[in-house]
Design an enzyme around this catalytic site. Structure first.
Site, short mmCIF file in Angstrom:
data_model
loop_
_atom_site.label_atom_id
_atom_site.label_comp_id
_atom_site.label_asym_id
_atom_site.label_seq_id
_atom_site.Cartn_x
_atom_site.Cartn_y
_atom_site.Cartn_z
N GLY A 1 67.56 72.60 40.75
CA GLY A 1 68.71 72.71 39.84
C GLY A 1 68.47 73.77 38.79
O GLY A 1 68.89 73.66 37.64
N ALA A 2 67.79 74.85 39.21
CA ALA A 2 67.24 75.81 38.26
C ALA A 2 68.30 76.60 37.50
O ALA A 2 68.03 77.12 36.42
CB ALA A 2 66.29 76.76 38.98
N GLY B 1 67.82 73.39 33.47
CA GLY B 1 67.01 74.46 34.04
C GLY B 1 66.98 75.70 33.16
O GLY B 1 65.93 76.31 32.94
N GLY C 1 66.22 64.56 36.98
CA GLY C 1 67.61 64.34 37.40
C GLY C 1 67.95 62.86 37.55
O GLY C 1 67.17 62.10 38.13
N ASN C 2 69.09 62.47 37.01
CA ASN C 2 69.46 61.04 36.97
C ASN C 2 70.23 60.58 38.21
O ASN C 2 70.90 61.39 38.83
CB ASN C 2 70.30 60.79 35.71
CG ASN C 2 69.41 60.82 34.48
OD1 ASN C 2 68.32 60.28 34.49
ND2 ASN C 2 69.89 61.46 33.43
N HIS D 1 65.42 54.49 32.75
CA HIS D 1 66.03 55.52 31.91
C HIS D 1 67.54 55.33 31.99
O HIS D 1 68.26 56.02 32.71
CB HIS D 1 65.63 56.92 32.38
CG HIS D 1 66.35 58.01 31.64
ND1 HIS D 1 66.17 58.22 30.29
CD2 HIS D 1 67.27 58.92 32.04
CE1 HIS D 1 66.95 59.22 29.91
NE2 HIS D 1 67.63 59.65 30.96
#
Length: 328
Positions: free
Chosen positions: A12-13, A18, A130-131, A187
């Site tokens: 996900g840069a 990112g 990442g969720n 989280h």
């Protein structure tokens, strides 16, 4: 310090986190003077934007940035990586149910787990930002059976840092005076920020605060719902703070936590503190030489027990949901 570049993958840069993360990595926030080689993974439609980010990285002329590789093929990008920061995830869109979110992310983290299993370096460590981070980490871990389970962690350091900041604001202490903060569980909004073992200047934090009502009614919900408050205020989710916490977590994992202190990491449970074995849940941990160890022997009162149990029940529900989807 080794002069061999550490190969660090970021997924996900081209995304918001990112964009904040890459310049911190390239400037030495993680490795200091050790050279770093960035491996950047994106979905095909985002590669053009990622090329622009790489142009900016080039324009910074970072002395320790040894190279940048970008692509949309996980096996190519993950080949030989020592650290993988899995930041990219499918955000929850309008009308999406929790199951839809788990399903969409399940496909991403199944594929990435398999690719890491196949091509990552033998010493790889994998941090999931990442969720839903805990369950995404569980999916990746389950799909990488040849990588030791202890090499996977999900990010609860942002919650940990938020809790320290709120406690500092309440008491007038410096953030550096606050030690032994703990985030338990998921989280998510069910997480439990625990001040009862934390210390402020060597004194018990709950005693320094001296206000149980503030802890229950203000502190815990403020930390747990901070992400939503930031979305409300700035119109998009916390990115720079998530990137900063991602660096903090990776740095402590690789180089060790401070003496007489611990950090919060979501790691695979061995049954400690009654958290069901195999769940990826946040614990107080100490780290050294790339390994972590859950802090043992903390007394858990009835209030804390109920909070920990509620969050781990949510994690168990998520695990059941992804099992039913055939993802683990």
């Amino acid at each position: 310090m080794s002069s061999t570049p550490l190969k660090v993958a970021v997924t996900g840069a081209a995304g918001q986190i990112g964009y904040s993360l890459l310049f911190r990595l390239a400037s030495g926030s993680l490795l200091g003077d050790r050279p770093i080689e960035l491996r950047l993974l994106e979905i095909t439609p985002a590669l053009k934007a990622l090329e622009g980010v790489v142009m900016e990285l080039d324009d910074c002329a970072f002395p320790n940035l040894a190279g940048v590789q970008i692509g949309d093929d996980a096996e190519q990008i993950f080949d030989g990586v020592n650290l993988a920061l899995l930041v990219g995830a499918r955000p929850r869109g309008p009308g999406m149910e929790r199951g839809d979110l788990l399903s969409a992310n399940g496909a991403i983290f199944t594929a990435q787990g398999k690719a890491l299993n196949k091509v990552a370096a033998d010493d790889v460590r994998i941090g999931v930002t990442g969720n839903p981070a805990n369950t995404n980490a569980l999916i990746a871990m389950t799909n990488a059976p040849d990588i030791p389970q202890a090499r996977f962690s999900a990010l609860t350091r942002l919650d940990h840092n938020r809790a320290i900041s709120q406690l500092a604001a309440k008491t007038g202490a410096a953030v550096t005076d606050i030690k032994k903060m703990t985030i338990w569980g998921n989280h998510s909004a069910t997480q439990y920020p625990d001040v009862f073992h934390a210390e402020i200047g060597g004194r018990n934090a709950a005693e320094v605060v001296g206000d149980q009502d503030w802890i229950e009614s203000t502190f815990i919900p403020t930390v747990a719902k901070r992400g939503a408050a930031i979305i409300e205020a700035r119109g998009s989710s916390s990115a720079a703070s998530a990137a900063s916490a991602t660096i903090d977590a990776a740095r402590d994992w690789l180089f060790g936590s401070a003496d007489a202190d611990w950090v919060s990491m979501a790691v695979v449970s061995d049954g400690s503190y009654g958290v069901p074995e195999g769940l990826i849940s946040s614990f107080p941990v100490t780290t050294k030489d790339g390994d972590w160890e859950i802090v043992q022997g903390l007394e858990i009162d009835d209030f804390s027990r109920a909070k920990i149990d509620a969050s781990t029940a949510e994690l168990a529900d998520e695990r059941e949901a992804v099992k039913e989807l055939g993802l683990i």
